[in-house]
Design a protein around this motif. Structure first.
Motif, PDB file in Angstrom:
ATOM      1  N   GLU A 104       0.712  11.240  -9.048  1.00 56.26           N
ATOM      2  CA  GLU A 104      -0.080  11.051  -7.830  1.00 56.26           C
ATOM      3  C   GLU A 104      -1.494  10.586  -8.157  1.00 56.26           C
ATOM      4  O   GLU A 104      -2.052   9.730  -7.459  1.00 56.26           O
TER       5      GLU A 104
ATOM      6  N   PRO B 161       5.220   8.167  -1.541  1.00 55.97           N
ATOM      7  CA  PRO B 161       6.083   9.306  -1.238  1.00 55.97           C
ATOM      8  C   PRO B 161       7.421   9.179  -1.962  1.00 55.97           C
ATOM      9  O   PRO B 161       7.872   8.081  -2.273  1.00 55.97           O
TER      10      PRO B 161
ATOM     11  N   SER C 140      -0.059   4.708  -1.829  1.00 59.54           N
ATOM     12  CA  SER C 140       0.563   5.964  -1.434  1.00 59.54           C
ATOM     13  C   SER C 140       2.037   5.869  -1.810  1.00 59.54           C
ATOM     14  O   SER C 140       2.709   4.891  -1.452  1.00 59.54           O
TER      15      SER C 140
ATOM     16  N   LYS D 197       0.822  -1.216   0.000  1.00 63.14           N
ATOM     17  CA  LYS D 197       0.000   0.000   0.000  1.00 63.14           C
ATOM     18  C   LYS D 197       0.857   1.268   0.000  1.00 63.14           C
ATOM     19  O   LYS D 197       0.460   2.289  -0.542  1.00 63.14           O
ATOM     20  N   ARG D 198       2.001   1.187   0.669  1.00 65.00           N
ATOM     21  CA  ARG D 198       2.867   2.363   0.786  1.00 65.00           C
ATOM     22  C   ARG D 198       4.204   2.040   0.119  1.00 65.00           C
ATOM     23  O   ARG D 198       4.933   1.146   0.559  1.00 65.00           O
TER      24      ARG D 198
ATOM     25  N   GLU E 241       9.945   6.527   6.180  1.00 64.54           N
ATOM     26  CA  GLU E 241       8.637   6.463   5.510  1.00 64.54           C
ATOM     27  C   GLU E 241       7.897   5.160   5.801  1.00 64.54           C
ATOM     28  O   GLU E 241       6.709   5.042   5.497  1.00 64.54           O
TER      29      GLU E 241
ATOM     30  N   ASN F 206      -1.200   6.945  -8.919  1.00 63.56           N
ATOM     31  CA  ASN F 206      -0.948   6.179  -7.697  1.00 63.56           C
ATOM     32  C   ASN F 206      -2.244   5.937  -6.932  1.00 63.56           C
ATOM     33  O   ASN F 206      -2.513   4.822  -6.455  1.00 63.56           O
ATOM     34  N   GLN F 207      -3.048   6.975  -6.802  1.00 64.85           N
ATOM     35  CA  GLN F 207      -4.308   6.854  -6.069  1.00 64.85           C
ATOM     36  C   GLN F 207      -5.258   5.890  -6.760  1.00 64.85           C
ATOM     37  O   GLN F 207      -5.954   5.103  -6.104  1.00 64.85           O
TER      38      GLN F 207
END
Length: 290
Positions: free
Chosen positions: A148, A159, A157, A123-124, A179, A151-152
């Motif tokens: 972004e 970064p 997510s 997820k990240r 992170e 990604n969504q």
């Protein structure tokens, strides 16, 4: 790299060129230091070489700034029209032609899709990148918003952590860990290539599935790689046509339509992951590390 270089020499040989007889190379490398591109380009311009072959957006712009007379054959460049390198794909004009990549944002999202196909629970995801395209702040912001949104849409997510010089590796490592990511995506830039062994070891140490830009990353130990292929025949073909008298401004720029997917099954096993057959069938046999 040796595999690609041997392919280049083989293609020149097929066209009748023999190094040391009717072909000579002047090699220059920035070694991941983008600020050296202008110096290296100026050096080649002073030598009055017949053709400059250069990759990366910043490298092509440096070559174009160094000479308006010497033909330049580019590869690995995104949006050459938008950045003012050529006038159009069909009629580039000036002294630059060659191969362009597809949308940077679209290729990034393909890497994210590949990652989630192999490790669907992530997820990240930290995106380890650098500013090797020479973008200004406004251009970086436009690209960030495009990526972004993608990604969504993929439920992740992402970064960013920047790594522009090798001396920053320890700082970047610490920033990645802060992170607390589930995985990594690497941009296929010079520093990520130079430090591919260190990055692969770091990812495995912290059990982070990582997707890079190509086969070299996977051979170093990253889980997978995806990026535009380098059509050697097309690249050498541009040089051949120019050496035989064609003007670069009259040679249409071609956008790469081939992509290279590679997978490291040893890394997948070490991370407790199973690579789906739907992914394996897209990789060439020699692009799978077993």
């Amino acid at each position: 790299m040796a595999r690609i270089w041997n392919s280049i020499l083989g293609e020149f040989g097929r066209l009748g060129y023999v190094e040391g007889k009717n072909l000579a190379f002047e090699m220059r490398a920035a070694d991941g230091e983008a600020e050296r591109y202008p110096e290296l380009a100026a050096d080649l311009a002073r030598l009055k070489v017949d053709v400059i072959v250069v990759g990366t957006d910043a490298g092509v712009r440096a070559a174009k700034a160094a000479t308006a007379q010497i033909p330049i054959v580019m590869y690995g460049v995104t949006d050459p029209v938008g950045f003012g390198v050529i006038a159009s794909y069909a009629r580039p004009g000036g002294n630059v032609t060659g191969l362009a990549e597809g949308s940077f944002s679209a290729i990034h999202l393909k890497r994210l899709e590949l990652l989630k196909a192999i490790a669907p629970k992530v997820k990240r995801v930290v995106w380890l990148q650098g500013n090797f395209h020479g973008l200004d702040a406004a251009q970086r912001e436009v690209r960030r918003k495009e990526i972004e949104a993608g990604n969504q849409a993929l439920g992740a997510s992402v970064p960013s952590v920047y790594l522009n010089v090798r001396e920053d590796f320890e700082r970047a490592r610490a920033e990645v860990l802060r992170e607390r990511p589930d995985a990594l995506i690497l941009s296929p830039n010079p520093i990520n290539r130079i430090l591919r062994n260190e990055i692969a070891a770091f990812a495995l140490e912290h059990r982070l599935p990582a997707v890079g830009g190509g086969r070299a990353h996977v051979e170093a130990g990253l889980l997978a790689g995806f990026g535009p292929g380098t059509p050697i025949r097309d690249l050498v073909g541009y040089v051949d046509k120019i050496l035989r008298g064609a003007k670069p401004g009259d040679l249409a720029v071609v956008e790469s339509s081939t992509f290279d997917l590679s997978v490291n099954l040893r890394t997948a096993a070490a991370l407790g992951l199973t690579v789906p057959e739907s992914v394996l069938v897209r990789a060439a046999p020699d692009a799978i590390v077993r």
